[in-house]
Motif scaffolding. Structure first.
Motif, short mmCIF file in Angstrom:
data_model
loop_
_atom_site.label_atom_id
_atom_site.label_comp_id
_atom_site.label_asym_id
_atom_site.label_seq_id
_atom_site.Cartn_x
_atom_site.Cartn_y
_atom_site.Cartn_z
N TRP A 1 8.88 -4.76 3.55
CA TRP A 1 7.72 -4.38 4.05
C TRP A 1 8.05 -4.27 5.79
O TRP A 1 9.60 -4.55 5.69
CB TRP A 1 6.53 -5.75 4.59
CG TRP A 1 7.59 -6.92 4.55
CD1 TRP A 1 7.82 -7.54 3.70
CD2 TRP A 1 8.04 -7.51 5.65
NE1 TRP A 1 8.80 -8.92 3.97
CE2 TRP A 1 8.71 -8.39 5.61
CE3 TRP A 1 8.38 -7.59 7.27
CZ2 TRP A 1 9.64 -9.42 6.14
CZ3 TRP A 1 9.60 -7.93 8.04
CH2 TRP A 1 9.47 -9.07 7.46
N VAL B 1 4.22 -10.11 -0.88
CA VAL B 1 4.46 -8.75 0.08
C VAL B 1 6.00 -8.53 -0.05
O VAL B 1 6.91 -9.00 -0.16
CB VAL B 1 4.02 -9.04 1.32
CG1 VAL B 1 5.00 -7.22 1.76
CG2 VAL B 1 2.96 -8.35 1.35
N TRP C 1 3.67 -4.30 -2.57
CA TRP C 1 3.19 -6.09 -2.85
C TRP C 1 2.44 -6.13 -4.36
O TRP C 1 2.51 -5.32 -5.13
CB TRP C 1 1.44 -6.05 -2.08
CG TRP C 1 0.72 -4.94 -2.78
CD1 TRP C 1 0.77 -3.51 -2.13
CD2 TRP C 1 -0.69 -5.32 -3.12
NE1 TRP C 1 -0.20 -3.36 -2.14
CE2 TRP C 1 -1.18 -3.89 -3.60
CE3 TRP C 1 -0.83 -6.81 -4.31
CZ2 TRP C 1 -2.37 -4.08 -4.32
CZ3 TRP C 1 -2.08 -6.16 -4.91
CH2 TRP C 1 -2.45 -4.59 -4.68
N LEU D 1 -1.79 -1.23 3.65
CA LEU D 1 -1.02 -1.27 3.28
C LEU D 1 -1.02 0.22 2.69
O LEU D 1 -2.06 0.85 2.13
CB LEU D 1 -1.87 -1.63 1.51
CG LEU D 1 -2.30 -3.37 2.06
CD1 LEU D 1 -3.23 -3.83 2.44
CD2 LEU D 1 -2.18 -3.70 0.35
N PHE E 1 -3.34 0.59 -1.70
CA PHE E 1 -4.36 -0.55 -1.13
C PHE E 1 -5.05 -0.60 -2.77
O PHE E 1 -5.50 0.62 -3.37
CB PHE E 1 -5.50 -0.06 0.05
CG PHE E 1 -6.31 -1.01 0.00
CD1 PHE E 1 -6.05 -1.94 0.42
CD2 PHE E 1 -7.38 0.01 0.13
CE1 PHE E 1 -7.48 -3.19 0.71
CE2 PHE E 1 -8.77 -1.68 0.00
CZ PHE E 1 -8.58 -2.84 -0.24
N VAL F 1 2.53 -2.65 4.44
CA VAL F 1 2.77 -3.90 3.39
C VAL F 1 3.53 -2.04 2.67
O VAL F 1 2.37 -1.42 2.05
CB VAL F 1 1.56 -3.95 2.28
CG1 VAL F 1 2.15 -4.57 1.34
CG2 VAL F 1 1.41 -5.09 3.54
#
Length: 367
Positions: free
Chosen positions: A136, A133, A156, A119, A122, A153
């Motif tokens: 991506w 998501v 998200w 990610l 994150f 990702v």
């Protein structure tokens, strides 16, 4: 059954991890295909042309004029559960990637489809929860036939339809790892409060069981620059003031905690409070014995989201600190030399450190 009615042009189609694994070429998808147009460059600030990547990540069998990632022509909504990697995953995946999987039906006996993922933005609060998501990239594996690739990702959000109002964030937030015991035994009440400085590669950790037989576990070391005050050993701290991070301690994460390595790598340079540790004597070269903190089934990790300090460094000229985020523009020497932004070269001199399979030209990294 009758033919389902056609979907409207703006309705995103549901996409699962099982659908993702059927893709055989690098693919990109998004929840919405409508993006704000970029402003046209003015004469005062002309756009700087970027150099051509020196190691393009093209799909197998593609021509030089084909885009590295084939876009899906309609909006798609990919959702699944984000978790730590499985202990049975290959070392390159277990040490570097999180896991993204389809929800497992209660009536199913087979495991849900899963894929390694990374990610760009994150947040530890997403671990163990379902996420959506919104943008991506998927890069299938070309090294191992039939193996899953890696999901990048880009954007998200949490999957809750109507999330509850966010409570006021505390100084330390517990990262969801597992359910520790409510009343830990005295042997596992060791704790550390400090800044994560570095994380080692995973290795085999020899141990002795009750029958004094030598057994091995997989684990890794985390170097933490800790505070030595007595208050940190009594209760979790509530502020960063009046704490000095001067003592270097090593925490060994073994057994089921070895899957926490991707999380600990992300926590480098961040302030953490690790509790539920036990002390063990470790012999080095059969001569020196040192006390080391080792993870247990009661270990928990909390992190300080508001900490904005710099990673401390030694006075030695060969040891420096800092962070750099950029786009990979070149990969050389089988991943040991990585060029960022056509300007900076990152040298990885540890031959035991396997490059993650998400390493590619065009990826955004922070080091």
């Amino acid at each position: 059954m009758g033919t389902p009615p056609p979907e409207s042009a703006g309705t995103p189609r549901r996409f699962t991890v099982a659908d993702l694994l059927r893709l055989r070429r690098p693919t990109t998808g998004a929840f919405s295909l409508h993006f704000p147009s970029a402003p046209a460059p003015t004469s005062r600030s002309p756009s700087r042309p970027r150099k051509k990547p020196k190691h393009a990540a093209t799909a197998p069998g593609s021509t030089s004029g084909t885009a590295p990632f084939a876009p899906i022509s309609h909006p798609v909504l990919l959702s699944g559960t984000l978790s730590h990697p499985s202990a049975a995953a290959p070392p390159g995946c277990r040490d570097n990637c999180f896991s993204f999987s389809d929800p497992t039906p209660s009536t199913s006996v087979s495991p849900a489809a899963s894929v390694c993922c990374c990610l760009l933005d994150f947040d530890p609060t997403a671990l163990g929860r379902e996420i959506r998501v919104l943008a991506w990239n998927y890069l299938p594996s070309i090294r191992l036939h039939g193996a899953a690739g890696v999901l990048e990702v880009v954007r998200w959000c949490l999957a809750e339809e109507k999330p509850a109002p966010a409570p006021e964030r505390s100084f330390l937030e517990i990262i969801p790892l597992h359910c520790p015991a409510q009343n830990p035994v005295l042997a596992t009440r060791g704790c550390v409060f400090g800044v994560v400085r570095s994380v080692s590669v995973a290795f085999s950790v020899p141990q002795a069981n009750a029958e004094k037989k030598s057994v091995s576990s997989v684990g890794f070391l985390a170097e933490i620059l800790c505070c030595k005050c007595r208050r940190c050993k009594v209760s979790p701290p509530e502020a960063v003031q009046d704490h000095k991070f001067e003592a270097v301690k090593f925490v060994c994460f073994v057994d089921s905690a070895c899957t926490w390595r991707p999380l600990m790598v992300w926590l480098v340079g961040r302030l953490v409070y690790v509790s539920g540790l036990k002390k063990k004597m470790v012999s080095v070269a059969e001569r020196d014995s040192n006390t080391m903190l080792v993870s247990s089934s009661n270990t928990t990790i909390s992190w300080c989201w508001s900490y904005r300090g710099n990673l401390p460094s030694d006075d030695s000229p060969e040891i420096c600190s800092g962070a750099y985020a950029g786009v990979i523009t070149g990969i050389y020497s089988q991943g040991q030399v990585v060029e960022l932004d056509d300007t900076v070269c990152l040298l990885i001199d540890d031959l035991l450190l396997l490059p993650p399979h998400s390493l590619r030209v065009g990826a955004v990294v922070c080091c």
